[in-house]
Each structure stands twice: as C-alpha cells, then as structure tokens.
Design a protein around this motif. Sequence first.
Motif, mmCIF file in Angstrom:
data_model
loop_
_atom_site.group_PDB
_atom_site.id
_atom_site.type_symbol
_atom_site.label_atom_id
_atom_site.label_comp_id
_atom_site.label_asym_id
_atom_site.label_seq_id
_atom_site.Cartn_x
_atom_site.Cartn_y
_atom_site.Cartn_z
ATOM 1 N N VAL A 46 0.797 -1.122 -0.079
ATOM 2 C CA VAL A 46 0.001 -0.033 0.033
ATOM 3 C C VAL A 46 0.797 1.404 0.061
ATOM 4 O O VAL A 46 0.533 2.367 -0.724
ATOM 5 N N LEU A 47 2.044 1.196 0.862
ATOM 6 C CA LEU A 47 2.935 2.430 0.745
ATOM 7 C C LEU A 47 3.789 2.387 -0.614
ATOM 8 O O LEU A 47 4.498 3.578 -0.608
ATOM 9 N N GLY A 48 3.723 1.576 -1.298
ATOM 10 C CA GLY A 48 4.577 1.447 -2.629
ATOM 11 C C GLY A 48 6.039 1.142 -2.338
ATOM 12 O O GLY A 48 6.741 1.397 -2.930
ATOM 13 N N PHE A 49 6.054 0.512 -1.158
ATOM 14 C CA PHE A 49 7.634 -0.011 -0.762
ATOM 15 C C PHE A 49 8.091 -1.097 -1.790
ATOM 16 O O PHE A 49 9.265 -1.397 -2.255
ATOM 17 N N SER A 50 7.052 -2.275 -1.896
ATOM 18 C CA SER A 50 7.310 -3.311 -2.549
ATOM 19 C C SER A 50 5.963 -4.050 -2.823
ATOM 20 O O SER A 50 5.122 -3.986 -2.247
ATOM 21 N N THR A 51 6.245 -4.952 -3.993
ATOM 22 C CA THR A 51 5.094 -5.828 -4.217
ATOM 23 C C THR A 51 5.076 -6.872 -3.513
ATOM 24 O O THR A 51 6.155 -7.252 -2.931
ATOM 25 N N LEU A 52 4.144 -7.761 -3.556
ATOM 26 C CA LEU A 52 3.960 -9.059 -2.832
ATOM 27 C C LEU A 52 4.823 -9.987 -3.436
ATOM 28 O O LEU A 52 5.574 -10.581 -2.483
ATOM 29 N N SER A 53 5.119 -10.274 -4.625
ATOM 30 C CA SER A 53 6.192 -11.096 -5.568
ATOM 31 C C SER A 53 7.450 -10.487 -4.969
ATOM 32 O O SER A 53 8.645 -11.458 -5.058
ATOM 33 N N GLN A 54 7.970 -9.255 -4.797
ATOM 34 C CA GLN A 54 8.989 -9.080 -4.271
ATOM 35 C C GLN A 54 9.439 -9.169 -2.865
ATOM 36 O O GLN A 54 10.579 -9.594 -2.466
ATOM 37 N N SER A 55 8.365 -9.086 -2.203
ATOM 38 C CA SER A 55 8.400 -9.477 -0.449
ATOM 39 C C SER A 55 8.655 -11.001 -0.349
ATOM 40 O O SER A 55 9.255 -11.330 0.611
ATOM 41 N N MET A 56 7.978 -11.755 -1.125
ATOM 42 C CA MET A 56 7.861 -13.276 -1.063
ATOM 43 C C MET A 56 8.261 -13.791 -2.318
ATOM 44 O O MET A 56 7.789 -13.604 -3.322
ATOM 45 N N PRO A 57 8.906 -14.862 -2.208
ATOM 46 C CA PRO A 57 9.371 -15.844 -3.540
ATOM 47 C C PRO A 57 8.293 -16.598 -4.061
ATOM 48 O O PRO A 57 8.244 -17.722 -4.231
ATOM 49 N N LEU A 58 7.105 -15.903 -4.316
ATOM 50 C CA LEU A 58 6.000 -16.704 -4.788
ATOM 51 C C LEU A 58 5.425 -15.792 -5.795
ATOM 52 O O LEU A 58 4.613 -14.727 -5.665
ATOM 53 N N PRO A 59 5.622 -16.198 -7.147
ATOM 54 C CA PRO A 59 5.179 -15.386 -8.169
ATOM 55 C C PRO A 59 3.831 -15.380 -8.468
ATOM 56 O O PRO A 59 3.333 -14.258 -9.493
ATOM 57 N N TRP A 60 3.083 -16.179 -7.917
ATOM 58 C CA TRP A 60 1.731 -16.116 -8.008
ATOM 59 C C TRP A 60 0.793 -15.840 -6.806
ATOM 60 O O TRP A 60 -0.440 -15.549 -6.688
ATOM 61 N N ALA A 61 1.653 -14.720 -6.116
ATOM 62 C CA ALA A 61 1.039 -14.178 -4.806
ATOM 63 C C ALA A 61 -0.214 -13.242 -4.992
ATOM 64 O O ALA A 61 -1.033 -13.145 -4.229
#
Length: 488
Positions: free
Chosen positions: A82-97
């Motif tokens: 939400v804050l624009g720091f990172s996407t879910l895929s960047q935070s977790m190694p799950l490309p389908w997140a």
Amino acid sequence: MIVTIFGIIYSFVLYVLFLIGNGNQLEKLYPTCLVLLLVYICLFYLSGLREAPRLYNWGMRPTYLCLFGILIVNLQFFVDKVLGFSTLSQSMPLPWAENYSDKCFFGGILFVTVFILANYNSKTNWNIKEEYNRKLTIWPWLIFMLLSFMVFLVKIDMVSFLNGSVYSGSGASDFKENISNSMERVFNVFLIIVLSVYTKIQLSKGEAVTVKKFIKGMPFLFWMMVTFYILLRLLSGDRGPVMYCSLSVLFSVLMVTHKTINMKRSILIIAIGAFTITLLGVVRGRAVSLTYSEKVEESLKRLQEINAERVKTISTYTRELAGSMKCNFICVRDIEEERTNYSFGRYAFLSAIGSFPGAKKKYFEFFGFKKSEINSAEYITQSYNGSATYKSGLGSSVFGEAYLELGVFGIIITAAILGLVFKKVDLSYFNSGGLSIPALIAVFKLSSLSFYISRSSFSFTLSQVLYIWIIYFILNLIVKPLFYRKTK
C-alpha cells in the motif's frame, strides 16, 4: 460498547469482502481497510485504558505480544504494498502471490479484528483454583530439571553448539531427533513447572515480593542452569528457546511482584528485542570457524548490507517474522485450487493426542496418516517445495493452519479462541490469588509463546500446554505424598 459494535460490523464487512475477493481486484480498498483497522485498534486501546488503565497500559501483556505478532505475519507486506515500498512478489518468493492477494488480505484483517473483538469482551479470569493442605516445595521439580539438563549436556555435541553448526540442517526433512533433543524439551517442561510451583509458594505467603527477593528466593541451582542454557542456545544460533525461556522467567517475576511494564518501556524493550533477534539470525549464518565475537562483528556489517540489498519495508527488523506470510498464501492457494481438502480440526486433534509423552507423531503413520496430515508445518513445507524432501522447513502460521482446518470459518474460530484465552491469561496476572499450579503452567507457557504463535499454529500451542500438564499430573502423584508435608 462502541468497540463491540464496530468490531461486529467491520468483521461482517471483511467477511463479505473475503467472499467476493478474487485475485487482487479489490486492492483499491486495501488502504481504507488498513486505516479502519488502525482506528479499531486505537478504539480498543483507548476504551480499555478508560475501563482498566493498569491492564491496558501494560505494554508487555501477552495479548499485545500476540496481537503484534499476528499483525506482522498477516499484514506487514500488505502495508509495504500500500505504501509503495514493494510488491507481494518482491517481498515473498511466490510469483503467483497476487492471485490470492484479496483472500489473504481480507482474511488477515478479519483474523486481527475477531481477535480484538473477542479479547475485549472477555471479562473472566481462569476459574481454576485449588487449596493446598500441604506445604509446597520446588526441590523435587528442581531435581527433575537438573537431571534432564545433565542428560541434555552429556548427549549434545558441545563443539557443534559452541560454533553454531548444530543449527545447520535442523529443519531438513531427514533431521532425526535424538536423546539430547528430547531432554531439552523435558528440561523446558520442568522450567515451567518449577516457575509455577515457586510462584504458587510466593503468592500463598501474601507478602510483598521485590525482584531482588524473587531472585534470592529461587535456588542458585535454578539460575545456574537457566543462564548456562541461554548461553548455549545463543551460541547455537537458535533464538526460539532463548525467547521462551527468558519470557517465562520474566512473566513469573511480574506475577509474583505484581508489577507491570508500561507502554513506553515495553516499546523500547520490543525494539531492542527485535534488533537482537534479527542480529542473531545473521550471526548463525556466519562461518563456524569464526569466534562468536567475530561472528557478531561480521554480522553487524552484513546486517547493513542485507538491509541495503533488500526491497524497502516498513519494519526491517520484523521482516523475517513477516516472511511467515508465505504460509498464509500457500494454504489459501491449496484450498482454493483444491490441492487439498479441509482438515476439519485434524491437526489440533492429533496434536492433542500426540501430547502424551512417548506418543511421537511418527506413530500416527501406522494408522495411515501421512506426515503432511499430522503436522501443518510439514504440509506447508512439502507444498512449497513440491516434495517430501527438503533442506529447510518453512514452518506454519496460525492463520495458515486455521485456513487448512476450516477456511474462513477456521480463521474466525481460531482468532476468537485466541482472543478469549489471552484475555484470561492477562487477567491472571492481576487476579492471581488461589490460581492452581496447572493454571499457572498454562499462563506462563502461553505467555512465553505469545509472540511466536503468529508464526506457529494453534495445534502446536495446544500440544505444548497439554504436554506439560500431563507430565505434571503424572509426576505429582509421586511428588505430592512424598515431598509435600501436610499442614494443620
């Protein structure tokens, strides 16, 4: 009243959003929902502060520690998004997140909201009291603790503990438990029992006890074992036992001395603890050839490098804990894609049965259960790796296991149970008179696990308490008539 009404309405809205959510189609609602959750947390705190100021200003209360952990595991990476720091895929190694973003987001906030709602409306203390007609002593339990500690020391590979290599491979699928592992678990059981009996003795006196008196009243043998054990575990790099052991002692001190730690000091303690835990996580990855001081020095440098390399996050020192969000996503995906079926409480039930000493989980395999059907952490790890063979375990999460058990209803039920239980734990510190030793055992064990529950599971927590109870009740049949003198 406003906390209850707000919680009920918001829970219903989140439930509806969870049902209609698909992929990340509702991500425009994420900021609004996070703001509403923040408002609800503030209402919970401020309303409680008016009703019970001493309780709600106690920053280290088990409810807050549990809530803090749940917020991190369920929502930190969403806040980053939400804050624009990172996407879910960047935070977790799950490309389908992103495919399960809505389900995990609204389910995570629903978990937090129900937890707070149940906790706020729980008003009763543990109603487990007992009157002793015998004079208690901690010495038989202290001897059991010493024996288990001695066997633990004799059977461990001291060199691997001192250089930290003992931790390497401990989460692999081919890891085999040995006598030292079993004795360490038993040692921690007697640690809780000794603290509970000692607390009961001190509370029964009805006298004001200072921290100094608490420390002097406990035999030196206890402090020697606890100190040596913590040092060993610090050297090994395993942070969990250090945290459980330290918190158990701290909460016993708080109950006996009738003291609390205010919010400002608690925030400072938690911040220091978060940094220390993060640093220890880096230290255990250093080369075993280095001395411990060299490991710490190198790790401080490496910590700065790691923070610079990683994607930006709202809280660097809780990033590793937040990584357990992977478990949430894996469980939601597997249920939604019908890779597995609801377990309908199987994990909790088998953990309860497996709490009996000697009833190892592998025995369930004789009844046709697979490892992944016995333990949620095993299932999640196998699902993540796509194989029953792996080099390191992924663990579990209280949200993830709840979802495997019964989907969104599992989330609601588990969150409500935890909220109710932890309020009872909190109140025990203010209404401790007459509490039974079994009740004290539950209070101290749950308190020590409070922060860790978010990245663990309800079944694990349940089994930990039951395991100690069973050992206590069995051995107490011998200890009570032989060592507790009758009083007039």
